[in-house]
Write an enzyme that holds these catalytic residues in place. Sequence first.
Site, mmCIF file in Angstrom:
data_model
loop_
_atom_site.group_PDB
_atom_site.id
_atom_site.type_symbol
_atom_site.label_atom_id
_atom_site.label_comp_id
_atom_site.label_asym_id
_atom_site.label_seq_id
_atom_site.Cartn_x
_atom_site.Cartn_y
_atom_site.Cartn_z
ATOM 1 N N ASN A 116 0.881 -1.172 0.000
ATOM 2 C CA ASN A 116 0.000 0.000 0.000
ATOM 3 C C ASN A 116 0.917 1.220 0.000
ATOM 4 O OD1 ASN A 116 -1.755 2.058 0.496
ATOM 5 N ND2 ASN A 116 -2.694 1.148 2.315
ATOM 6 N N ARG A 162 -2.546 -2.077 -3.482
ATOM 7 C CA ARG A 162 -3.746 -1.270 -3.282
ATOM 8 C C ARG A 162 -3.671 -0.097 -4.248
ATOM 9 N NH1 ARG A 162 -4.953 3.335 0.848
ATOM 10 N NH2 ARG A 162 -7.202 3.444 0.642
ATOM 11 N N HIS A 193 -12.840 2.863 0.138
ATOM 12 C CA HIS A 193 -12.828 1.805 1.166
ATOM 13 C C HIS A 193 -13.534 0.548 0.657
ATOM 14 C CE1 HIS A 193 -12.816 5.190 4.439
ATOM 15 N NE2 HIS A 193 -11.573 4.770 4.215
ATOM 16 N N HIS A 229 -17.681 1.905 8.094
ATOM 17 C CA HIS A 229 -16.210 1.889 8.197
ATOM 18 C C HIS A 229 -15.820 3.225 8.818
ATOM 19 C CE1 HIS A 229 -12.042 0.994 6.554
ATOM 20 N NE2 HIS A 229 -11.972 2.271 6.894
ATOM 21 N N ARG A 239 -11.498 15.698 7.672
ATOM 22 C CA ARG A 239 -12.267 16.100 6.482
ATOM 23 C C ARG A 239 -13.674 16.547 6.890
ATOM 24 N NH1 ARG A 239 -10.939 10.670 3.803
ATOM 25 N NH2 ARG A 239 -8.782 10.946 3.132
ATOM 26 N N PHE A 280 -10.254 10.169 18.179
ATOM 27 C CA PHE A 280 -11.394 10.078 19.100
ATOM 28 C C PHE A 280 -10.973 9.762 20.532
ATOM 29 C CE2 PHE A 280 -15.787 10.358 17.506
ATOM 30 C CZ PHE A 280 -15.488 10.891 16.263
ATOM 31 N N ARG A 281 -9.812 9.121 20.680
ATOM 32 C CA ARG A 281 -9.370 8.826 22.053
ATOM 33 C C ARG A 281 -9.115 10.129 22.803
ATOM 34 N NH1 ARG A 281 -5.462 4.344 19.621
ATOM 35 N NH2 ARG A 281 -5.507 5.943 18.026
ATOM 36 N N GLY A 293 -14.803 2.260 14.628
ATOM 37 C CA GLY A 293 -15.933 1.321 14.635
ATOM 38 C C GLY A 293 -15.639 0.069 15.433
ATOM 39 N N ASN A 345 -13.432 -0.148 17.950
ATOM 40 C CA ASN A 345 -12.951 0.078 19.322
ATOM 41 C C ASN A 345 -13.799 0.983 20.195
ATOM 42 O OD1 ASN A 345 -10.283 -1.317 19.413
ATOM 43 N ND2 ASN A 345 -9.958 -0.030 17.617
ATOM 44 N N GLU A 400 -7.962 -5.208 5.325
ATOM 45 C CA GLU A 400 -7.816 -4.874 3.907
ATOM 46 C C GLU A 400 -6.644 -5.615 3.267
ATOM 47 O OE1 GLU A 400 -9.062 -0.503 3.093
ATOM 48 O OE2 GLU A 400 -8.628 -0.603 5.223
HETATM 49 P P1 AMP Z 1 -8.130 3.992 11.273
HETATM 50 O O1 AMP Z 1 -8.093 5.148 10.331
HETATM 51 O O2 AMP Z 1 -9.064 2.910 10.868
HETATM 52 O O3 AMP Z 1 -6.764 3.497 11.658
HETATM 53 O O4 AMP Z 1 -8.753 4.587 12.628
HETATM 54 C C1 AMP Z 1 -8.069 5.564 13.355
HETATM 55 C C2 AMP Z 1 -8.982 6.174 14.381
HETATM 56 O O5 AMP Z 1 -9.620 5.157 15.161
HETATM 57 C C3 AMP Z 1 -8.189 6.987 15.374
HETATM 58 O O6 AMP Z 1 -8.043 8.292 14.910
HETATM 59 C C4 AMP Z 1 -9.048 6.910 16.599
HETATM 60 O O7 AMP Z 1 -9.959 7.982 16.563
HETATM 61 C C5 AMP Z 1 -9.812 5.612 16.490
HETATM 62 N N1 AMP Z 1 -9.334 4.585 17.410
HETATM 63 C C6 AMP Z 1 -8.345 3.687 17.227
HETATM 64 N N2 AMP Z 1 -8.199 2.909 18.305
HETATM 65 C C7 AMP Z 1 -9.124 3.331 19.205
HETATM 66 C C8 AMP Z 1 -9.471 2.937 20.518
HETATM 67 N N3 AMP Z 1 -8.844 1.949 21.132
HETATM 68 N N4 AMP Z 1 -10.490 3.612 21.129
HETATM 69 C C9 AMP Z 1 -11.130 4.606 20.511
HETATM 70 N N5 AMP Z 1 -10.825 5.027 19.277
HETATM 71 C C10 AMP Z 1 -9.842 4.404 18.630
#
Ligand code: AMP
Length: 399
Positions: free
Chosen positions: A7, A91, A180, A208, A241, A284-285, A333, A335, A384
């Site tokens: 990727n 990818r 996606h 997603h 975004r 989001f954390r 989604g 976590n 993926e």
């Molecule tokens: P991704 O782009 O699929 O890697 O998702 C990244 C986003 O998922 C991060 O910016 C977080 O906001 C969220 N995320 C990842 N791990 C956690 C977790 N353990 N608890 C809450 N949010 C999470």
Amino acid sequence: MNVLVINCGSSSLKYQLIDSVSERVLAKGLCERIGIEGSRIVYQPAGGEKRTTESPMPTHKQAIQLVLDSLVNPEDGVIQSLDEVGAVGHRVVHGGEKYASSVLLTDEVLEAVEECNDLAPLHNPANLIGIRACQELMPDTPMVGVFDTAFHQTMPQKAFMYGLPYEYYEKYKIRKYGFHGTSHSFVSKRTAQFLGRDIKDMKIIVCHLGNGASISAVDKGASIDTTMGMTPLEGLVMGTRSGDLDPSIIEFLMHKENLDIEGAMKVLNKESGVYGLSGLSSDFRDLETAAENGNERAILARAVFNYRAAKFIGSYIAAMNGVDAIVFTAGLGENDSLVRKDICSYFGYMGIALDDEANKVRGEEKVISTADSKIPVLVIPTNEELAIARETMEIVSDK
Ligand code: AMP
């Protein structure tokens, strides 16, 4: 056979070597800061130590060479020679209207992908650089392109057309493509399998939700609508975004803030979403911690994100005239139980209810709704890389 999954981004490259029979990841890692000072490769063999090595990588070719060297390294490599890499799966972000499925990468295909560069200027050129570098280093190994857009090519025209003069679709192919796709396809198939049902009898909504986020409506195994559009900017409010907005805001903002079009697009792509709303973080954390401490803007950012997601789920229930499963996947989604709970709370009237205990799950396949919920709600982790390896195997074995 082992499949190397690549990727490739403009300055980074993620890779996994997957045994296509056992579907085990033999090794994985990434190259960062390609073409920039301070570049490094991260390499982790299955069950082994992760090692990070600083090494100059002026070009993607050098980065890929380092990946290949790591895989055959006598100390912690996982294969004896590159002959053990049977195929490479790449990818590719945009396949335009031409590619509704994965394809063997011939010169003719690469030319067609190059024609899609206009539609994905940030992604496709980098994907192509990665492909060409791999071809140079492994000229006898078949390469397969797996497109992010391909799964959504089944959308009917009423879903993919914008309300613009038709000639722009004919002249420039301006339409919704969706992204996606590899994830939406993988997760919807796995959902049906997990529930022991035939996907041909199911209407599934896949959420997603990651830093980039999209929702899709999958009817009888085919995508019939999705939230991202001609580019990944449309739809949900995301990490940075904006997602959907009144297009007139762009002109308004350009005047008020004295921005050129690049400046305005930077605001929409990089400075908006939950990051822009909260003024804090795209993660989001961080937002959750701030929200727990009463930060109003973090609370608002989360509420806007969840509300938008719920509205799209509602619209896709209408689009499919029903729904048999709602599925959450990707970083957020998989976590974030609070996000899932808040989004699902909008569907109480439909008899959808989450089981608070089951909803505590992180990154595991699980039904998170109650036994008497009218529609099952699930967490299905996306994969993926595995999906790309499977697609690659299918194309290579058909050859
Ligand atoms: P991704 O782009 O699929 O890697 O998702 C990244 C986003 O998922 C991060 O910016 C977080 O906001 C969220 N995320 C990842 N791990 C956690 C977790 N353990 N608890 C809450 N949010 C999470």
